[in-house]
Design a protein around this motif. Structure first.
Motif, PDB file in Angstrom:
ATOM      1  N   LEU A   1      14.130   7.033 -11.552  1.00  0.00           N
ATOM      2  CA  LEU A   1      14.880   7.617 -10.433  1.00  0.00           C
ATOM      3  C   LEU A   1      14.159   7.380  -9.120  1.00  0.00           C
ATOM      4  N   LEU A   2      12.824   7.405  -9.133  1.00  0.00           N
ATOM      5  CA  LEU A   2      12.059   7.108  -7.925  1.00  0.00           C
ATOM      6  C   LEU A   2      12.394   5.711  -7.408  1.00  0.00           C
ATOM      7  N   MET A   3      12.411   4.741  -8.313  1.00  0.00           N
ATOM      8  CA  MET A   3      12.738   3.373  -7.915  1.00  0.00           C
ATOM      9  C   MET A   3      14.182   3.254  -7.448  1.00  0.00           C
ATOM     10  N   TYR A   4      15.069   3.988  -8.093  1.00  0.00           N
ATOM     11  CA  TYR A   4      16.484   3.987  -7.689  1.00  0.00           C
ATOM     12  C   TYR A   4      16.618   4.509  -6.263  1.00  0.00           C
ATOM     13  N   CYS A   5      15.897   5.592  -5.955  1.00  0.00           N
ATOM     14  CA  CYS A   5      15.950   6.156  -4.607  1.00  0.00           C
ATOM     15  C   CYS A   5      15.352   5.199  -3.581  1.00  0.00           C
ATOM     16  N   ARG A   6      14.247   4.552  -3.927  1.00  0.00           N
ATOM     17  CA  ARG A   6      13.629   3.591  -3.017  1.00  0.00           C
ATOM     18  C   ARG A   6      14.556   2.414  -2.741  1.00  0.00           C
ATOM     19  N   SER A   7      15.295   1.989  -3.772  1.00  0.00           N
ATOM     20  CA  SER A   7      16.223   0.874  -3.573  1.00  0.00           C
ATOM     21  C   SER A   7      17.358   1.241  -2.625  1.00  0.00           C
ATOM     22  N   HIS A   8      17.599   2.547  -2.443  1.00  0.00           N
ATOM     23  CA  HIS A   8      18.633   3.008  -1.519  1.00  0.00           C
ATOM     24  C   HIS A   8      18.047   3.471  -0.189  1.00  0.00           C
ATOM     25  N   GLY A   9      16.767   3.119   0.031  1.00  0.00           N
ATOM     26  CA  GLY A   9      16.159   3.349   1.336  1.00  0.00           C
ATOM     27  C   GLY A   9      15.808   4.786   1.641  1.00  0.00           C
TER      28      GLY A   9
ATOM     29  N   TYR B   1      19.620  13.361  -7.613  1.00  0.00           N
ATOM     30  CA  TYR B   1      19.894  12.416  -6.522  1.00  0.00           C
ATOM     31  C   TYR B   1      20.729  13.067  -5.419  1.00  0.00           C
ATOM     32  N   SER B   2      21.747  13.848  -5.790  1.00  0.00           N
ATOM     33  CA  SER B   2      22.575  14.501  -4.775  1.00  0.00           C
ATOM     34  C   SER B   2      21.758  15.510  -3.970  1.00  0.00           C
ATOM     35  N   THR B   3      20.754  16.119  -4.601  1.00  0.00           N
ATOM     36  CA  THR B   3      19.911  17.086  -3.888  1.00  0.00           C
ATOM     37  C   THR B   3      19.106  16.416  -2.782  1.00  0.00           C
ATOM     38  N   ILE B   4      18.536  15.256  -3.076  1.00  0.00           N
ATOM     39  CA  ILE B   4      17.764  14.593  -2.014  1.00  0.00           C
ATOM     40  C   ILE B   4      18.688  14.026  -0.938  1.00  0.00           C
ATOM     41  N   LEU B   5      19.934  13.672  -1.303  1.00  0.00           N
ATOM     42  CA  LEU B   5      20.896  13.261  -0.284  1.00  0.00           C
ATOM     43  C   LEU B   5      21.183  14.426   0.662  1.00  0.00           C
ATOM     44  N   PHE B   6      21.308  15.606   0.077  1.00  0.00           N
ATOM     45  CA  PHE B   6      21.581  16.794   0.871  1.00  0.00           C
ATOM     46  C   PHE B   6      20.392  17.131   1.768  1.00  0.00           C
ATOM     47  N   ILE B   7      19.198  17.076   1.208  1.00  0.00           N
ATOM     48  CA  ILE B   7      17.985  17.353   2.004  1.00  0.00           C
ATOM     49  C   ILE B   7      17.851  16.326   3.121  1.00  0.00           C
TER      50      ILE B   7
ATOM     51  N   ASP C   1      13.454   8.255   1.932  1.00  0.00           N
ATOM     52  CA  ASP C   1      12.093   8.582   2.355  1.00  0.00           C
ATOM     53  C   ASP C   1      11.199   8.715   1.128  1.00  0.00           C
ATOM     54  N   LYS C   2       9.945   8.302   1.242  1.00  0.00           N
ATOM     55  CA  LYS C   2       9.056   8.300   0.076  1.00  0.00           C
ATOM     56  C   LYS C   2       8.815   9.713  -0.466  1.00  0.00           C
ATOM     57  N   GLY C   3       8.780  10.711   0.414  1.00  0.00           N
ATOM     58  CA  GLY C   3       8.630  12.080  -0.054  1.00  0.00           C
ATOM     59  C   GLY C   3       9.815  12.521  -0.889  1.00  0.00           C
ATOM     60  N   LEU C   4      11.004  12.137  -0.469  1.00  0.00           N
ATOM     61  CA  LEU C   4      12.205  12.463  -1.226  1.00  0.00           C
ATOM     62  C   LEU C   4      12.234  11.722  -2.557  1.00  0.00           C
ATOM     63  N   CYS C   5      11.763  10.493  -2.547  1.00  0.00           N
ATOM     64  CA  CYS C   5      11.721   9.701  -3.788  1.00  0.00           C
ATOM     65  C   CYS C   5      10.836  10.379  -4.827  1.00  0.00           C
ATOM     66  N   ILE C   6       9.667  10.859  -4.383  1.00  0.00           N
ATOM     67  CA  ILE C   6       8.742  11.541  -5.290  1.00  0.00           C
ATOM     68  C   ILE C   6       9.366  12.828  -5.812  1.00  0.00           C
TER      69      ILE C   6
ATOM     70  N   GLU D   1       0.833  -1.204   0.000  1.00  0.00           N
ATOM     71  CA  GLU D   1       0.000   0.000   0.000  1.00  0.00           C
ATOM     72  C   GLU D   1       0.868   1.255   0.000  1.00  0.00           C
ATOM     73  N   SER D   2       1.997   1.196   0.733  1.00  0.00           N
ATOM     74  CA  SER D   2       2.914   2.331   0.760  1.00  0.00           C
ATOM     75  C   SER D   2       3.504   2.587  -0.620  1.00  0.00           C
ATOM     76  N   ARG D   3       3.867   1.517  -1.327  1.00  0.00           N
ATOM     77  CA  ARG D   3       4.407   1.658  -2.689  1.00  0.00           C
ATOM     78  C   ARG D   3       3.357   2.276  -3.616  1.00  0.00           C
ATOM     79  N   LYS D   4       2.128   1.791  -3.499  1.00  0.00           N
ATOM     80  CA  LYS D   4       1.056   2.335  -4.340  1.00  0.00           C
ATOM     81  C   LYS D   4       0.862   3.826  -4.074  1.00  0.00           C
ATOM     82  N   THR D   5       0.942   4.217  -2.810  1.00  0.00           N
ATOM     83  CA  THR D   5       0.775   5.628  -2.455  1.00  0.00           C
ATOM     84  C   THR D   5       1.873   6.480  -3.084  1.00  0.00           C
ATOM     85  N   VAL D   6       3.099   5.982  -3.017  1.00  0.00           N
ATOM     86  CA  VAL D   6       4.233   6.719  -3.593  1.00  0.00           C
ATOM     87  C   VAL D   6       4.039   6.932  -5.091  1.00  0.00           C
TER      88      VAL D   6
END
Length: 407
Positions: A125-133, A367-373, A135-140, A7-12
């Motif tokens: 890129l969303l899936m790439y971010c999720r594979s690295h754990g 990707y570096s931006t969400i790492l920084f955030i 946050d779902k907001g950052l992935c989006i 359900e969390s994946r569907k929401t993302v």
């Protein structure tokens, strides 16, 4: 637990899709009020769109008569269709939508295929971010920033071959990482990697060449930052990845071999290296690059335009001095490639410096931006801001969006 994760994946993906639709709607709105379509450049009309319509006619003919031509004198090219049209979309799976490109609906179908490529780029890129754990907001946020990067909006919406490479790149990295980071054999990742290579080969042998360079560099850095100096395992991984890569090439052989053969026997192959290979840009070239770093296309040299925010530049610089070896190594190599025209030439087949590989830079920036955030969010001020927003029922993605747009 599994049901909650699903359900969390569907929401993302649902939130990403909604965000994508809103931003796409804004782009379409401005095109409509300005009386413009997405077929407004000479090269698009003469090449990409014409090939799209031609492929649609061929597909409809094949469905009705069961025959498909591979050599057609009516287009006046003096060459077979595969060898000439591979780089313009013949073999591109998304161009199968051209079968619906009939009459006045043709431009809309073409535009739909363009936005679908952008959508897939963000999903990748969303899936790439999720594979690295992450946050779902950052992935989006990462997915949307990559899908609507300056490269995608200005260049990807003009030449869809570039967006093919842009959306396939994160999916290729995902499967490549799985092949490298698991000591045991991962057949599933290998098959997916081979299929992705086959798709890229069918889309364009030119971008296959470019992707291969990127993947090779990424694989070497990923391995040695994960396993250090395990040379025996390195040899095994080279064989494993190489075998799946060749499997992808063989799966696309019916397209890639005639296409490469056609190029090698064409007049273009005899042009050779275009100009002198230079290590660094001149001052006259660096000034437009600096001017266009934040304000896109301020100068006439639009291929250097990045159009990024201040926080994105700070994020990328932070990766360069990061304590994590993988991020630091990849950021340094990418920065070196950006400031060296010889790298731009290598990506363009040792010809003139070309910006067609800039999708990798925008991928890294997003990707570096969400790492920084993520790093800032773990600190005091941002953490308190996020806590206060949660107390007032403000979605966390709004905090991330604010941090991303700051500067």
């Amino acid at each position: 637990m599994e049901k909650r994760a699903a359900e969390s994946r569907k929401t993302v993906y649902l939130l990403y899709t909604l965000g994508f639709c809103v931003l796409s709607g804004i782009i379409v709105f401005f095109q409509v009020i300005n009386g413009r379509s997405f077929i407004h450049v000479v090269d698009i009309l003469d090449q990409d769109y014409s090939v799209f319509l031609y492929l649609g006619r061929q597909l409809r003919q094949a469905l009705s008569s069961g025959t498909l031509h591979f050599y057609d004198f009516s287009i006046g090219l003096g060459a077979d269709l595969i060898s000439y049209l591979n780089n313009n979309g013949l073999g591109d799976p998304l161009n199968l939508l051209s079968v619906f490109a009939v009459g006045k609906a043709a431009p809309q179908v073409y535009a739909l295929a363009l936005f679908l490529r952008m959508y897939l780029a963000g999903i990748g890129l969303l899936m790439y971010c999720r594979s690295h754990g992450k946050d779902k907001g950052l992935c989006i946020l990462a997915g949307l920033s990559y899908a609507f990067s300056l490269f995608a909006i200005t260049y990807g919406l003009q030449y869809y071959q570039t967006m093919n490479a842009a959306y396939l790149f994160p999916f290729l990295l995902l499967q490549l990482e799985r092949l490298i980071q698991r000591k045991e054999s991962d057949v599933s990742a290998g098959i997916k990697f081979a299929l992705l290579i086959a798709v890229q080969a069918c889309c364009s042998y030119y971008f296959l060449y470019m992707q291969t360079i990127m993947l090779l560099v990424y694989a070497v850095v990923d391995f040695f930052t994960t396993y250090k100096n395990d040379w025996l395992l390195f040899g095994k991984k080279v064989i494993s990845v190489g075998m799946y890569y060749l499997l992808g090439i063989m799966a696309s052989a019916v397209v890639i071999f005639p296409a490469v053969s056609g190029f090698l026997t064409s007049a273009r192959a005899g042009v050779g290296i275009g100009g002198r290979m230079r290590l660094l840009w001149t001052a006259d070239e660096l000034i437009p690059m600096a001017a266009d770093l934040f304000v896109p296309m301020l100068t006439s040299w639009d291929q250097a335009s990045l159009g990024i925010s201040m926080i994105s530049l700070l994020a990328f610089l932070t990766c360069i001095v990061s304590k994590r070896a993988k991020e630091r190594s990849l950021a340094i190599l990418l920065a070196f490639a950006y400031i060296c025209p010889v790298a731009w030439s290598i990506f363009n087949g040792f010809s003139y410096p070309s910006h067609r590989w800039m999708y990798v830079v925008h991928f890294a920036i997003a990707y570096s931006t969400i790492l920084f955030i993520e790093h800032v969010s773990d600190g005091g001020g941002a953490k308190q801001m996020a806590r206060a927003c949660r107390m007032h029922s403000v979605p966390r993605i709004h905090v991330h969006a604010f941090l991303y747009l700051w500067g």
